[in-house]
Scaffold this motif. Structure first.
Motif, PDB file in Angstrom:
ATOM      1  N   GLU A  29      63.481  39.589   5.198  1.00  0.00           N
ATOM      2  CA  GLU A  29      63.550  38.222   5.710  1.00  0.00           C
ATOM      3  C   GLU A  29      62.969  38.141   7.121  1.00  0.00           C
ATOM      4  N   ARG A  30      63.314  39.107   7.975  1.00  0.00           N
ATOM      5  CA  ARG A  30      62.755  39.112   9.335  1.00  0.00           C
ATOM      6  C   ARG A  30      61.237  39.259   9.295  1.00  0.00           C
ATOM      7  N   ARG A  31      60.745  40.074   8.385  1.00  0.00           N
ATOM      8  CA  ARG A  31      59.292  40.276   8.232  1.00  0.00           C
ATOM      9  C   ARG A  31      58.626  38.976   7.796  1.00  0.00           C
ATOM     10  N   ALA A  32      59.238  38.277   6.864  1.00  0.00           N
ATOM     11  CA  ALA A  32      58.686  37.003   6.402  1.00  0.00           C
ATOM     12  C   ALA A  32      58.651  35.985   7.533  1.00  0.00           C
ATOM     13  N   ILE A  33      59.677  35.965   8.353  1.00  0.00           N
ATOM     14  CA  ILE A  33      59.704  35.068   9.502  1.00  0.00           C
ATOM     15  C   ILE A  33      58.561  35.403  10.461  1.00  0.00           C
ATOM     16  N   ALA A  34      58.340  36.694  10.680  1.00  0.00           N
ATOM     17  CA  ALA A  34      57.236  37.109  11.553  1.00  0.00           C
ATOM     18  C   ALA A  34      55.893  36.709  10.948  1.00  0.00           C
ATOM     19  N   PHE A  35      55.733  36.885   9.641  1.00  0.00           N
ATOM     20  CA  PHE A  35      54.500  36.437   8.976  1.00  0.00           C
ATOM     21  C   PHE A  35      54.296  34.936   9.186  1.00  0.00           C
ATOM     22  N   ALA A  36      55.369  34.155   9.001  1.00  0.00           N
ATOM     23  CA  ALA A  36      55.271  32.703   9.160  1.00  0.00           C
ATOM     24  C   ALA A  36      54.897  32.336  10.592  1.00  0.00           C
ATOM     25  N   GLU A  37      55.432  33.059  11.569  1.00  0.00           N
ATOM     26  CA  GLU A  37      55.063  32.819  12.963  1.00  0.00           C
ATOM     27  C   GLU A  37      53.585  33.144  13.183  1.00  0.00           C
ATOM     28  N   GLY A  38      53.113  34.197  12.517  1.00  0.00           N
ATOM     29  CA  GLY A  38      51.699  34.548  12.605  1.00  0.00           C
ATOM     30  C   GLY A  38      50.817  33.456  12.036  1.00  0.00           C
ATOM     31  N   VAL A  39      51.243  32.871  10.920  1.00  0.00           N
ATOM     32  CA  VAL A  39      50.482  31.779  10.317  1.00  0.00           C
ATOM     33  C   VAL A  39      50.470  30.573  11.262  1.00  0.00           C
ATOM     34  N   ALA A  40      51.599  30.298  11.895  1.00  0.00           N
ATOM     35  CA  ALA A  40      51.652  29.183  12.841  1.00  0.00           C
ATOM     36  C   ALA A  40      50.706  29.424  14.016  1.00  0.00           C
ATOM     37  N   GLU A  41      50.597  30.670  14.424  1.00  0.00           N
ATOM     38  CA  GLU A  41      49.734  31.011  15.561  1.00  0.00           C
ATOM     39  C   GLU A  41      48.253  31.064  15.177  1.00  0.00           C
ATOM     40  N   LEU A  42      47.956  31.733  14.071  1.00  0.00           N
ATOM     41  CA  LEU A  42      46.558  31.953  13.697  1.00  0.00           C
ATOM     42  C   LEU A  42      45.995  30.878  12.773  1.00  0.00           C
ATOM     43  N   GLY A  43      46.858  30.161  12.093  1.00  0.00           N
ATOM     44  CA  GLY A  43      46.398  29.048  11.282  1.00  0.00           C
ATOM     45  C   GLY A  43      46.392  29.251   9.784  1.00  0.00           C
ATOM     46  N   THR A  44      46.184  30.484   9.308  1.00  0.00           N
ATOM     47  CA  THR A  44      46.158  30.703   7.859  1.00  0.00           C
ATOM     48  C   THR A  44      46.791  32.043   7.495  1.00  0.00           C
ATOM     49  N   VAL A  45      47.240  32.108   6.255  1.00  0.00           N
ATOM     50  CA  VAL A  45      47.769  33.365   5.719  1.00  0.00           C
ATOM     51  C   VAL A  45      46.681  34.429   5.741  1.00  0.00           C
ATOM     52  N   TYR A  46      45.472  34.027   5.383  1.00  0.00           N
ATOM     53  CA  TYR A  46      44.348  34.971   5.342  1.00  0.00           C
ATOM     54  C   TYR A  46      44.129  35.625   6.702  1.00  0.00           C
ATOM     55  N   LYS A  47      44.170  34.845   7.774  1.00  0.00           N
ATOM     56  CA  LYS A  47      43.940  35.400   9.114  1.00  0.00           C
ATOM     57  C   LYS A  47      45.040  36.377   9.515  1.00  0.00           C
ATOM     58  N   VAL A  48      46.271  36.058   9.150  1.00  0.00           N
ATOM     59  CA  VAL A  48      47.391  36.964   9.448  1.00  0.00           C
ATOM     60  C   VAL A  48      47.203  38.269   8.685  1.00  0.00           C
ATOM     61  N   ALA A  49      46.894  38.159   7.406  1.00  0.00           N
ATOM     62  CA  ALA A  49      46.703  39.350   6.580  1.00  0.00           C
ATOM     63  C   ALA A  49      45.567  40.208   7.123  1.00  0.00           C
ATOM     64  N   LYS A  50      44.482  39.568   7.501  1.00  0.00           N
ATOM     65  CA  LYS A  50      43.335  40.306   8.030  1.00  0.00           C
ATOM     66  C   LYS A  50      43.703  41.006   9.340  1.00  0.00           C
TER      67      LYS A  50
END
Length: 77
Positions: A29-50
């Motif tokens: 759950e904490r990891r998912a929250i961090a991913f979501a924060e990354g999406v908010a910062e970078l704009g897309t899931v793809y950018k976070v994953a990359k």
């Protein structure tokens, strides 16, 4: 040398497994929250994953599993 009875050992290991399951769930759950924060910062899931060198589906599924995905706007109305 006295050994712990097998029933007690099984019970102790069951307790340990339950503690580990709880820790894994909380970490996910904490990891998912961090991913979501990354999406908010970078704009897309793809950018976070990359940025993390992970498949985009890993990021996307983690966010969705924990109910953190933002609803998409309805473009059909």
């Amino acid at each position: 040398m006295t050994t712990t009875p097998w029933r007690q050992r099984v019970h102790e290991e069951d307790e340990l497994l339950e503690q580990l399951r709880t820790q894994v769930s909380e970490a996910a759950e904490r990891r998912a929250i961090a991913f979501a924060e990354g999406v908010a910062e970078l704009g897309t899931v793809y950018k976070v994953a990359k940025a993390l060198d992970k498949p985009w589906t890993t990021v996307d599924q983690a966010i969705k599993k924990h109910g953190l995905a933002k609803p998409r706007p309805n473009t059909t109305e």
